[in-house]
Design a protein around this motif. Structure first.
Motif, PDB file in Angstrom:
ATOM      1  N   GLY A 152       0.823  -1.208   0.141  1.00 45.20           N
ATOM      2  CA  GLY A 152       0.073   0.060  -0.122  1.00 45.20           C
ATOM      3  C   GLY A 152       1.016   1.243   0.053  1.00 45.20           C
ATOM      4  O   GLY A 152       2.063   1.361   0.258  1.00 45.20           O
ATOM      5  N   ASP A 155       1.139  13.367  -3.372  1.00 45.20           N
ATOM      6  CA  ASP A 155       0.204  11.962  -3.193  1.00 45.20           C
ATOM      7  C   ASP A 155      -0.812  12.020  -4.431  1.00 45.20           C
ATOM      8  O   ASP A 155      -1.658  12.746  -4.276  1.00 45.20           O
ATOM      9  N   THR A 210      -1.351   4.456  -6.321  1.00 43.76           N
ATOM     10  CA  THR A 210      -1.679   3.313  -5.756  1.00 43.76           C
ATOM     11  C   THR A 210      -2.602   2.339  -6.577  1.00 43.76           C
ATOM     12  O   THR A 210      -2.970   3.090  -7.782  1.00 43.76           O
ATOM     13  N   LYS A 247      -7.307   2.571  -6.058  1.00 43.35           N
ATOM     14  CA  LYS A 247      -8.343   3.353  -6.465  1.00 43.35           C
ATOM     15  C   LYS A 247      -8.701   3.135  -7.858  1.00 43.35           C
ATOM     16  O   LYS A 247      -9.654   2.354  -8.391  1.00 43.35           O
TER      17      LYS A 247
HETATM   18  C1  LIG Z   1      -6.590   5.824  -0.688  1.00 49.30           C
HETATM   19  C2  LIG Z   1      -5.511   6.463  -0.582  1.00 49.30           C
HETATM   20  C3  LIG Z   1      -4.112   6.293  -0.758  1.00 49.30           C
HETATM   21  C4  LIG Z   1      -4.053   4.560  -0.948  1.00 49.30           C
HETATM   22  O1  LIG Z   1      -3.633   4.212   0.196  1.00 49.30           O
HETATM   23  P1  LIG Z   1      -3.242   2.487  -0.120  1.00 49.30           P
HETATM   24  O2  LIG Z   1      -2.266   2.317   1.248  1.00 49.30           O
HETATM   25  O3  LIG Z   1      -2.221   2.492  -1.340  1.00 49.30           O
HETATM   26  O4  LIG Z   1      -4.200   1.588  -0.267  1.00 49.30           O
HETATM   27  C5  LIG Z   1      -3.139   6.907  -0.489  1.00 49.30           C
HETATM   28  N1  LIG Z   1      -3.263   8.255  -0.422  1.00 49.30           N
HETATM   29  C6  LIG Z   1      -4.745   8.973  -0.444  1.00 49.30           C
HETATM   30  C7  LIG Z   1      -4.704  10.594  -0.373  1.00 49.30           C
HETATM   31  C8  LIG Z   1      -5.579   8.183  -0.042  1.00 49.30           C
HETATM   32  O5  LIG Z   1      -6.869   8.544  -0.199  1.00 49.30           O
END
Ligand SMILES: *Cc1c(COP(=O)(O)O)cnc(C)c1O
Length: 349
Positions: free
Chosen positions: A79, A179, A206, A209
């Protein structure tokens, strides 16, 4: 000393990383008696008895083809959350250094810093949820090591003005993390290749999403080769399991499926935004470059509870900075979106 290694914590700079059995021999064929695995096979139906590739070379090579970024500039983690934690541990001395976050923003930056006993300073986004560059640069102190920029931002949904992000990167003598978890849903320019210009920039992405693979826990970081090397030195040796690597590799060969879903979600978002505007208790719908919409209601607590009673769960963001009476609504399937609209319709009667 290079700029990056100068910023790294001294103990990390000199760290001799764990050398795994699979580091010493990288060939795929051989008689493997080196890692104390079970050579007979697995109890599970699928063969899972061998340790996975610690550097996920197949997945990275596929990413190289799609994104035009070399493997040495790619980090893969359990993640994005793992990447966030590693970056803080690499650059911030516990009890001494500090990160800057820009609320309202993603909660994990603060949690990861808190876990690592790293101080946090907050500089709120401006009235349009964009960067207040002067305030950010004013807030930087000698011990400010990192700035976390979420773009498109969770929970507000907007992408940050690129010139402002660049201004922060150019004027900050530390690491800027951008990010881009939601970037696929935006039609505006991303910052993926900007680490080639700015070695102090790390871009996070990531599979959770747009790819629709939150379950496999696979996050990406892109940056200067030296910085990525530090991430590889600090990570647990087998941080991305082999099942995840195989699933990701297959998914990367199905770009059309991703793009098709992407379009459906963007269409759903546009339709939801239009439909929401008609309700008298909706005060504001914030523009979205993501797969969710931040909505300001006249009484968000009432709406939240009403929806919850109908087992429609949205995210209460009303306590976040600048988000009074706001709920964050993820774009769902056509059916789910209709269910939401029907429920809200009931409230007008
Ligand atoms: C959902 C999200 C992630 C993803 O996190 P993972 O650990 O890859 O599932 C990262 N940054 C943001 C701002 C998010 O909303």
């Amino acid at each position: 000393m290079s700029k990056i290694s100068n910023l790294v914590r001294p103990n990390i700079r000199v760290l001799k990383p764990y050398s795994s059995a699979r580091d010493e021999y990288t060939g795929k064929i051989g008689t493997f008696l080196d890692a104390n695995e079970n050579s007979l096979g697995s109890v599970s139906a699928e063969k899972n008895n061998r340790y996975p590739d610690p550097y996920q070379s197949d997945v990275k090579n596929q990413l190289t083809e799609i994104l035009d970024i070399q493997a040495k500039n790619i980090f893969l983690g359990n993640g994005s959350d793992e990447a966030i934690d590693l970056l803080i541990r690499i650059f911030c001395e516990p009890g001494q250094d500090e990160i800057l976050i820009l609320p309202p923003t993603y909660g994990m930056y603060k949690v990861a810093a808190d876990i690592n006993n790293v101080h946090i300073s907050e500089v709120p986004l401006d009235g349009d949820f964009d960067l207040d560059v002067d305030a950010i640069l004013d807030a930087v102190k000698a011990n400010t090591k990192m700035i976390f920029i979420c773009s498109p931002n969770n929970p507000s949904g907007n992408i940050m003005a690129k010139q402002r992000v660049e201004k922060v990167i150019e004027n900050f003598d530390g690491i800027v993390v951008v990010d881009e978890a939601y970037i696929d849903f935006s039609k505006k320019e991303n910052m993926l290749h900007y680490f080639e210009t700015y070695p102090n920039l790390v871009v996070l992405r990531t599979f959770s999403k747009a790819w629709g693979m939150a379950n496999i826990r696979l996050g990406m970081a892109f940056g200067d080769a030296e910085l990525i090397q530090f991430m590889n030195n600090v990570k647990p040796p087998y941080n991305v399991n082999g099942v995840t690597q195989n699933i990701a590799l297959n998914a990367l060969q199905s770009l059309e499926k991703k793009n098709k879903m992407l379009q459906e979600i963007i269409d759903g978002r546009d339709a939801l935004q239009k439909a929401l505007a008609d309700f008298p208790f909706v005060e504001k719908i914030y523009p979205s470059d993501a797969n969710f919409i931040l909505v300001k209601f006249t009484d968000s607590a009432k709406i939240f509870q009403f929806l919850l009673d109908k087992k429609i769960i949205v995210r209460d963001r009303s306590k976040q900075h600048g988000c009074d009476n706001c709920l964050r609504i993820t774009v769902g399937t056509k059916d789910e979106n209709s269910k939401l609209m029907d429920a809200l319709q009931e409230l007008t009667q």
